[in-house]
Write an enzyme that holds these catalytic residues in place. Structure first.
Site, PDB file in Angstrom:
ATOM      1  N   CYS A  12       0.046-100.867 -26.047  1.00 45.75           N
ATOM      2  CA  CYS A  12      -1.188-101.034 -26.807  1.00 45.75           C
ATOM      3  C   CYS A  12      -0.957-100.452 -28.204  1.00 45.75           C
ATOM      4  CB  CYS A  12      -2.352-100.326 -26.114  1.00 45.75           C
ATOM      5  SG  CYS A  12      -2.190 -98.517 -26.087  1.00 45.75           S
ATOM      6  N   HIS A  40       3.174 -91.894 -20.935  1.00 45.32           N
ATOM      7  CA  HIS A  40       3.521 -91.845 -19.520  1.00 45.32           C
ATOM      8  C   HIS A  40       4.482 -92.973 -19.150  1.00 45.32           C
ATOM      9  CE1 HIS A  40      -0.130 -89.195 -18.318  1.00 45.32           C
ATOM     10  NE2 HIS A  40       0.952 -88.490 -18.510  1.00 45.32           N
ATOM     11  N   HIS A  75      -2.134 -88.882 -26.031  1.00 46.39           N
ATOM     12  CA  HIS A  75      -3.304 -88.484 -25.255  1.00 46.39           C
ATOM     13  C   HIS A  75      -4.175 -87.463 -25.974  1.00 46.39           C
ATOM     14  CE1 HIS A  75      -0.078 -89.511 -22.266  1.00 46.39           C
ATOM     15  NE2 HIS A  75      -1.032 -90.311 -21.869  1.00 46.39           N
ATOM     16  N   CYS A  97      -3.916 -91.055 -30.250  1.00 43.32           N
ATOM     17  CA  CYS A  97      -4.496 -92.384 -30.446  1.00 43.32           C
ATOM     18  C   CYS A  97      -5.801 -92.253 -31.238  1.00 43.32           C
ATOM     19  CB  CYS A  97      -4.771 -93.024 -29.083  1.00 43.32           C
ATOM     20  SG  CYS A  97      -5.701 -94.576 -29.192  1.00 43.32           S
ATOM     21  N   GLU A 127      -5.445 -86.808 -21.341  1.00 44.34           N
ATOM     22  CA  GLU A 127      -6.428 -87.271 -22.319  1.00 44.34           C
ATOM     23  C   GLU A 127      -7.780 -86.632 -22.054  1.00 44.34           C
ATOM     24  OE1 GLU A 127      -9.140 -91.128 -23.224  1.00 44.34           O
ATOM     25  OE2 GLU A 127      -7.027 -91.574 -22.839  1.00 44.34           O
ATOM     26  N   CYS A 193     -11.365 -98.212 -24.532  1.00 44.80           N
ATOM     27  CA  CYS A 193     -10.704 -99.030 -25.555  1.00 44.80           C
ATOM     28  C   CYS A 193     -10.868-100.509 -25.216  1.00 44.80           C
ATOM     29  CB  CYS A 193      -9.228 -98.650 -25.605  1.00 44.80           C
ATOM     30  SG  CYS A 193      -8.235 -99.652 -26.719  1.00 44.80           S
ATOM     31  N   SER A 221       1.316 -93.209 -15.077  1.00 46.08           N
ATOM     32  CA  SER A 221       0.440 -93.911 -16.011  1.00 46.08           C
ATOM     33  C   SER A 221      -0.904 -94.229 -15.367  1.00 46.08           C
ATOM     34  CB  SER A 221       1.104 -95.213 -16.486  1.00 46.08           C
ATOM     35  OG  SER A 221       0.189 -96.009 -17.206  1.00 46.08           O
ATOM     36  N   ASN A 223      -3.525 -95.830 -16.672  1.00 40.36           N
ATOM     37  CA  ASN A 223      -4.027 -97.185 -16.914  1.00 40.36           C
ATOM     38  C   ASN A 223      -3.265 -98.215 -16.081  1.00 40.36           C
ATOM     39  OD1 ASN A 223      -2.126 -98.965 -18.840  1.00 40.36           O
ATOM     40  ND2 ASN A 223      -1.930 -96.833 -19.459  1.00 40.36           N
TER      41      ASN A 223
END
Length: 286
Positions: A12, A40, A75, A97, A127, A193, A221, A223
């Site tokens: 991303c 990650h 994060h 980010c 995060e 996001c 990870s 996500n």
């Protein structure tokens, strides 16, 4: 066997930005550290280590070191850690980010206004730990509607609700619904996001249209784990892998259509390697 790759698979914006920043610093400096793994993904972290970038697990590891470059990972970190870093005689590169930084600002601002802070997310994810650390009076973290239903807040104080950027959109809505039933004075901002939501929706749609699904990403990870859960609901023959080495030929014996997606911290080169091996497997099966 038809193989379809999700258009959103791979890095991303925030992850690509962070990784590029580390590689750039590695070219210019000899003492480069990241405060925690930059992302990650074990393969990316290992490649950076081969270029001299070391991972710090706490600020204390810096000791009295000078002339070093410390990179804050994508994060983000707590305000306390930020302040501690700024007291060191080092250069700081903030690769947080931008979407995470926005949540930091909101949480700090709303907590100073007297709001109770609620974050939808994984309480141990870096995060979320970082986000909580920007509240002046702590925060409540809930991972699902059940926890939200059990949450007890002060009904006299306003409540500010935000989410981990990679949180599941439907789960976030369910959490907000539960809190609204309690009739709290809620100010809710959907901080997931857009790229995350698009990736999740595309993964669900693709998984529903194939006979087998591959979700590629690091084992830590968050996500990618959510992508796997989403795809598994749509396609039972869904498999979570880190690299092409994890592939099993038997997964595709009866599959005419295979879908592939990757987490936000999965490099394109790993996705390409997986596709190469899937095509080889397809030839073997034929």
């Amino acid at each position: 066997m038809e193989v379809t790759v999700a258009k959103s698979a791979g890095f991303c914006f925030g992850v690509k930005r962070a990784v590029d920043m580390v590689y750039e610093e590695a070219k210019k400096n000899t003492k480069v550290y990241t405060l925690g793994p930059i992302i990650h993904n074990e393969q990316v972290v290992q490649d950076l280590e081969s270029k001299g970038v070391q991972v710090l697990h706490s600020i204390d590891e810096l000791k009295e070191e000078k002339d070093a470059v410390v990179i804050i990972r994508s994060h983000g970190i707590t305000k306390q850690m930020q302040d501690a870093l700024e007291k060191k005689e080092i250069s700081i590169v903030d690769a947080t980010c931008p979407f995470v930084k926005k949540i930091h600002r909101l949480v700090e601002e709303k907590s100073k206004e007297g709001c109770q802070i609620v974050i939808a997310g994984n309480p141990v994810h870096p995060e979320v730990v970082g986000i909580v650390g920007w509240s002046t009076d702590g925060a409540s973290v809930v991972k699902d509607a059940e926890e939200a239903q059990k949450l007890v807040l002060d009904p006299k104080k306003p409540v500010f609700v935000a989410a981990q950027t990679t949180f599941h959109y439907i789960k976030f809505q369910n959490i907000v619904d539960q809190l609204e039933k309690k009739e709290y004075n809620i100010n809710c901002v959907n901080t997931i996001c857009n790229a995350t939501r698009n990736r999740q929706e595309e993964a669900a749609s693709l998984a529903a249209s194939v006979d087998g699904m591959l979700v590629i990403g690091g084992s830590h990870s968050s996500n990618t784990q959510k992508l796997f859960e989403i795809c598994k609901k749509e396609c039972n023959n869904t498999h979570y892998i880190q690299t092409a080495e994890d592939l099993d030929t038997n997964w595709f014996l009866t599959a005419d259509r295979v879908g592939v997606t990757g987490g936000a911290s999965t490099p394109n080169i790993i996705i390409e390697e997986v596709l190469h091996h899937v095509r080889r497997i397809r030839t073997i099966i034929k």
